[in-house]
Design a protein around this motif. Structure first.
Motif, PDB file in Angstrom:
ATOM      1  N   ALA A 166       0.804  -1.223   0.000  1.00 34.37           N
ATOM      2  CA  ALA A 166       0.000   0.000   0.000  1.00 34.37           C
ATOM      3  C   ALA A 166       0.836   1.272   0.000  1.00 34.37           C
ATOM      4  N   HIS A 205       0.524   3.997  -2.599  1.00 35.35           N
ATOM      5  CA  HIS A 205      -0.739   3.793  -3.322  1.00 35.35           C
ATOM      6  C   HIS A 205      -1.948   4.236  -2.504  1.00 35.35           C
ATOM      7  N   VAL A 206      -1.838   4.197  -1.201  1.00 33.80           N
ATOM      8  CA  VAL A 206      -2.883   4.700  -0.307  1.00 33.80           C
ATOM      9  C   VAL A 206      -2.219   4.950   1.046  1.00 33.80           C
ATOM     10  N   SER A 207      -2.502   6.089   1.645  1.00 29.81           N
ATOM     11  CA  SER A 207      -1.840   6.447   2.899  1.00 29.81           C
ATOM     12  C   SER A 207      -2.448   5.690   4.079  1.00 29.81           C
ATOM     13  N   LEU A 237      -6.309   4.310   4.320  1.00 30.94           N
ATOM     14  CA  LEU A 237      -6.508   2.863   4.273  1.00 30.94           C
ATOM     15  C   LEU A 237      -7.274   2.380   5.497  1.00 30.94           C
ATOM     16  N   PRO A 286      -6.673   6.134  -2.733  1.00 32.16           N
ATOM     17  CA  PRO A 286      -6.240   4.912  -3.433  1.00 32.16           C
ATOM     18  C   PRO A 286      -6.326   4.989  -4.945  1.00 32.16           C
ATOM     19  N   GLY A 305      -4.173   0.566  -4.683  1.00 39.20           N
ATOM     20  CA  GLY A 305      -4.652   0.962  -3.362  1.00 39.20           C
ATOM     21  C   GLY A 305      -6.034   0.420  -3.065  1.00 39.20           C
TER      22      GLY A 305
END
Length: 297
Positions: free
Chosen positions: A26, A29-31, A35, A211, A215
């Motif tokens: 991740a 791609h996503v914090s 997430l 995302p 993500g």
């Protein structure tokens, strides 16, 4: 009962091992807080679709124990995962593996301090053997590599995460009598409530990453498997054989995580991976063979 508990806990460890891999995937791609928040939105959507009738039936019990159930979600669901995902942005996977291996010992300590539940000699030996298996995995078969590890802010977060989850595990002995659907639904709501402020905090720091395709795949996985199925199976496993015994299965997480890393992100498998798996499973077997007469220890 024991066989079913072992199965539940092994599947739990498998899903959680994959969660650690997903958390590493991740990054970028996503914090972490996005997430954490989005996974509980996914989980609660599934809960509302599938579990609402059971929640309505159990509503009087939920209302009576609402604060306790929300706190289970705050600490066992949100706090641990927020700390884990944040830590993976600062520390290595090797360090995270070693630190998570301390959760079973913390469970032993908390159970002794709070309830004077003593671990048997066989349980201590079994824990030690599983820990060796974890260290073999972490060191890639070369124990000299452990001396080269450096600890940083991420490691401090991981240690705090371990303390939080060990305390959550021990506290499950006080959970109210509820159908498993209701027991997961109420803490999941608490998890989302506690994740929202973290989401806005990350947003205010311009650190939020929404995302992309990868993500979203991580979010969906985390929302379905670690968030719902694993929590159900873990709670049931603790209920069936007790926190000390169930906690040992946590040491299977890094082994599963390593094997999944081979399958999912192309890492190479070595002989020490199989040796580590045998040590972890052997340690659990030793601890189970010599467990105290009290079945819920």
């Amino acid at each position: 009962m024991n066989t079913r508990a072992y199965f539940y806990l092994c599947v739990t460890s498998l899903f959680w091992g994959a969660n650690s891999v997903a958390g590493k995937i991740a990054v970028g791609h996503v914090s972490p807080m996005v997430l954490t928040t989005f996974r509980w939105i996914v989980a609660l959507t599934i809960i509302l679709v599938l579990m609402t009738p059971q929640v309505k039936r159990d509503w009087p019990v939920i209302r009576k124990h609402w604060l306790q159930l929300l706190l289970y979600g705050v600490f066992g669901f949100t706090a641990f995962n927020a700390l884990l995902y944040t830590a993976l942005g600062y520390t290595s996977a090797i360090n995270a593996v070693i630190e998570q291996a301390g959760i079973p010992m913390l469970i032993f300590v908390f159970n002794f301090l709070l309830f004077r539940i003593q671990a048997s000699i066989a349980q201590v030996v079994g824990f030690t053997v599983t820990l060796v298996g974890v260290l073999v995995t972490a060191a890639h078969g070369e124990f000299s590599a452990l001396a080269e590890l450096e600890f940083n802010f991420g490691d401090a977060l991981m240690l705090l995460a371990c303390i939080v989850y060990a305390a959550y595990t021990v506290s499950l002995r006080w959970k109210p009598a509820l159908h498993w659907q209701s027991f997961i639904a109420a803490p999941a709501f608490g998890a989302l409530l506690s994740a929202i402020p973290l989401f806005f905090w990350e947003l205010s720091r311009d650190a939020a990453i929404f995302p992309d395709t990868t993500g979203w795949m991580v979010v969906l996985y985390a929302g379905i498997f670690p968030s719902l199925l694993s929590q159900v199976l873990y709670v049931r496993g603790v209920e069936m054989i007790g926190a000390n015994r169930a906690g040992l299965f946590i040491n299977a997480i890094p082994v599963f995580g390593t094997l999944l890393s081979v399958l999912l992100i192309g890492e190479t498998i070595h002989g020490f991976h199989f040796a580590a798996l045998l040590l972890v499973l052997g340690g659990i077997a030793i601890a189970e063979w010599g467990r105290p007469k009290e079945t819920k220890a």
